[in-house]
Design a protein around this motif. Structure first.
Motif, PDB file in Angstrom:
ATOM      1  N   SER A 186      -3.473  -3.978   4.333  1.00  0.00           N
ATOM      2  CA  SER A 186      -3.538  -4.163   2.878  1.00  0.00           C
ATOM      3  C   SER A 186      -2.805  -5.432   2.448  1.00  0.00           C
ATOM      4  O   SER A 186      -3.239  -6.125   1.517  1.00  0.00           O
ATOM      5  N   GLN A 187      -1.711  -5.765   3.134  1.00  0.00           N
ATOM      6  CA  GLN A 187      -0.988  -6.996   2.817  1.00  0.00           C
ATOM      7  C   GLN A 187      -1.847  -8.227   3.130  1.00  0.00           C
ATOM      8  O   GLN A 187      -1.836  -9.216   2.387  1.00  0.00           O
ATOM      9  N   ALA A 198      -4.532  -8.464   0.319  1.00  0.00           N
ATOM     10  CA  ALA A 198      -3.940  -8.925  -0.942  1.00  0.00           C
ATOM     11  C   ALA A 198      -3.613 -10.413  -0.881  1.00  0.00           C
ATOM     12  O   ALA A 198      -3.872 -11.164  -1.837  1.00  0.00           O
ATOM     13  N   GLU A 204      -1.707  -8.713  -5.714  1.00  0.00           N
ATOM     14  CA  GLU A 204      -0.613  -7.910  -5.186  1.00  0.00           C
ATOM     15  C   GLU A 204      -1.091  -6.514  -4.798  1.00  0.00           C
ATOM     16  O   GLU A 204      -2.077  -6.010  -5.333  1.00  0.00           O
ATOM     17  N   VAL A 205      -0.353  -5.918  -3.860  1.00  0.00           N
ATOM     18  CA  VAL A 205      -0.558  -4.505  -3.540  1.00  0.00           C
ATOM     19  C   VAL A 205       0.339  -3.693  -4.462  1.00  0.00           C
ATOM     20  O   VAL A 205       1.550  -3.907  -4.507  1.00  0.00           O
ATOM     21  N   LYS A 206      -0.255  -2.795  -5.210  1.00  0.00           N
ATOM     22  CA  LYS A 206       0.518  -1.934  -6.100  1.00  0.00           C
ATOM     23  C   LYS A 206       0.637  -0.551  -5.472  1.00  0.00           C
ATOM     24  O   LYS A 206      -0.360   0.123  -5.224  1.00  0.00           O
ATOM     25  N   SER A 207       1.865  -0.154  -5.216  1.00  0.00           N
ATOM     26  CA  SER A 207       2.106   1.124  -4.542  1.00  0.00           C
ATOM     27  C   SER A 207       2.047   2.286  -5.520  1.00  0.00           C
ATOM     28  O   SER A 207       2.243   2.130  -6.728  1.00  0.00           O
ATOM     29  N   SER A 208       1.776   3.461  -4.963  1.00  0.00           N
ATOM     30  CA  SER A 208       1.783   4.694  -5.744  1.00  0.00           C
ATOM     31  C   SER A 208       2.738   5.673  -5.074  1.00  0.00           C
ATOM     32  O   SER A 208       2.849   5.712  -3.848  1.00  0.00           O
ATOM     33  N   ALA A 259      -2.554   3.242  -2.364  1.00  0.00           N
ATOM     34  CA  ALA A 259      -2.083   2.055  -3.083  1.00  0.00           C
ATOM     35  C   ALA A 259      -3.282   1.447  -3.803  1.00  0.00           C
ATOM     36  O   ALA A 259      -4.398   1.993  -3.753  1.00  0.00           O
ATOM     37  N   TYR A 260      -3.053   0.316  -4.450  1.00  0.00           N
ATOM     38  CA  TYR A 260      -4.122  -0.305  -5.236  1.00  0.00           C
ATOM     39  C   TYR A 260      -4.140  -1.810  -5.000  1.00  0.00           C
ATOM     40  O   TYR A 260      -3.098  -2.464  -4.969  1.00  0.00           O
ATOM     41  N   ILE A 261      -5.355  -2.348  -4.810  1.00  0.00           N
ATOM     42  CA  ILE A 261      -5.578  -3.790  -4.728  1.00  0.00           C
ATOM     43  C   ILE A 261      -6.769  -4.107  -5.619  1.00  0.00           C
ATOM     44  O   ILE A 261      -7.829  -3.467  -5.496  1.00  0.00           O
ATOM     45  N   GLN A 262      -6.609  -5.066  -6.495  1.00  0.00           N
ATOM     46  CA  GLN A 262      -7.704  -5.449  -7.387  1.00  0.00           C
ATOM     47  C   GLN A 262      -8.926  -5.873  -6.565  1.00  0.00           C
ATOM     48  O   GLN A 262      -8.829  -6.697  -5.659  1.00  0.00           O
TER      49      GLN A 262
END
Length: 385
Positions: A259-260, A263, A269-273, A285-288
């Protein structure tokens, strides 16, 4: 447009038996789809052998372009003769769909296929051919989007508790049930679960005969790409991310390091949950621009478990769960074509982990994922980086 054939099948084993006397085989590639259902004489081990031989022979010969005459003749010559009844007997339904959306149907001694179009049951117009003393029904249909074909073993007809026949559950009654309950929004799995579940209830969950339901549905193709594991060479990072983002309806990224990479290459950016829906599955997690981002090998392993459960269960509740493995299973199952983009670099960050020790584990899990997806009727390709 060439439609993809969404396929699902399931069986109820006769109460008191360990093996099912029905067998289903399915094959799909970019040129054709072939499904075969066979119902062996009686039940148990002997029936299972007859049905397995029949369906395997039929699938192999039909997909390789041999005629129905050659197929039936080979089946007759191959099946072992029952010592008590002195016959070698197994029914079959064969459906072959070409890349021109034309379906060919051949049936011997089983229930006629149910055909649904725009919510209506349409009777199939058959011709009959005598092949080696066997009367085989044949038909051809030009398929349209959302057309559904359902074929069943005879255990589905007259299903009831005890020894009496349910005369309110004939072919026409099943057709009426399908007409009322099948919707365009339903997948082949949904339709199979619905009909097989009703049969199970009519048997009061103790089936008096092996009962199998197969469903084929013509749908638009849907492409899913899944990227997991960093590439062996860092210079391939941009290449694999470009492949992930190009020409796909759904994009999945599995793995922290992976994921890194995505991104970074996308400039986001990688947005964590921190939300945990299942204590055995790490948070997503989330990546646009990416539809689903999950942890790596553990989530993939749990996804495999969920996909395997589909063939054993009469519901699809796993698709309602919000954990990463359930979401991944839902997205993969909804696909027609799946491309797995697999990096072969050893993930140093997880080298000491109990669930991702080295490259071999990742490749093994990917191999298992490929197997179950193929078994579920998906067209799967794997690219390594």
């Amino acid at each position: 447009m060439r439609y993809f054939i969404d396929f699902a099948s399931g069986s109820l084993i006769k109460y008191g038996e360990e093996l099912c006397g029905d067998n289903v085989e399915f094959y799909v590639d970019n040129d054709m789809s072939v499904a075969v259902l066979s119902d062996g004489l009686s039940s148990g081990v002997k029936a299972n052998i007859l049905a397995t031989l029949t369906s395997t022979i039929a699938l192999t010969m039909i997909k390789n372009g041999l005629t129905i005459e050659e197929t039936v003749e080979t089946i007759i010559q191959t099946l072992p003769v029952d010592a008590q009844k002195n016959i070698a007997y197994s029914t079959f339904t064969i459906v072959k769909i070409t890349d021109h959306n034309k379906a060919y149907i051949a049936e011997f001694d089983g229930p006629e296929t149910f055909f649904l179009r725009r919510g209506q049951i349409e009777r199939i117009h058959y011709t009959e051919t005598n092949i080696c003393g066997k009367l085989v029904r044949e038909a051809s249909i030009d398929l349209k989007e959302n057309d559904v074909m359902v074929f069943v073993s005879d255990g589905a007809l007259y299903a009831s508790a005890g020894q009496s026949l349910n005369l309110n559950w004939k072919w026409e009654d099943i057709a009426k049930h399908l007409k009322i309950n099948v919707r365009d929004s339903m997948s082949a799995l949904d339709i199979k679960n619905n009909l097989l579940g009703v049969c199970d209830q009519m048997y009061l969950f103790e089936p008096g005969d092996d009962t199998t339901v197969c469903v084929l549905k013509a749908v638009k193709p849907k492409k899913v790409k899944l990227f997991t594991g960093p590439p062996s060479h860092k210079e391939d990072d941009a290449k694999v991310v470009h492949e992930l983002m190009n020409n796909a309806d759904i994009r999945i990224v599995s793995g922290g390091t992976t994921s890194q990479i995505v991104a970074r290459e996308l400039g986001v950016e990688v947005k964590s949950s921190t939300e945990i829906y299942d204590k055995e599955v790490p948070p997503i997690a989330y990546i646009q621009g990416v539809d689903l981002v999950t942890e790596g090998v553990l989530t993939l392993s749990k996804t495999i478990d969920r996909l395997k459960s589909l063939s054993k269960s009469l519901d699809s509740d796993i698709f309602k769960a919000k954990d990463g493995a359930s979401q991944m299973a839902k997205l993969l199952y909804s696909a027609s074509h799946i491309k797995l983009l697999v990096g072969r670099s050893l993930n140093i960050a997880n080298a000491e982990s109990s669930f991702q020790r080295d490259l071999e584990l990742r490749l093994h899990v990917v191999g298992e994922l490929e197997k179950i997806l193929v078994k579920l009727g998906k067209i799967v390709t794997v690219e390594y980086y």
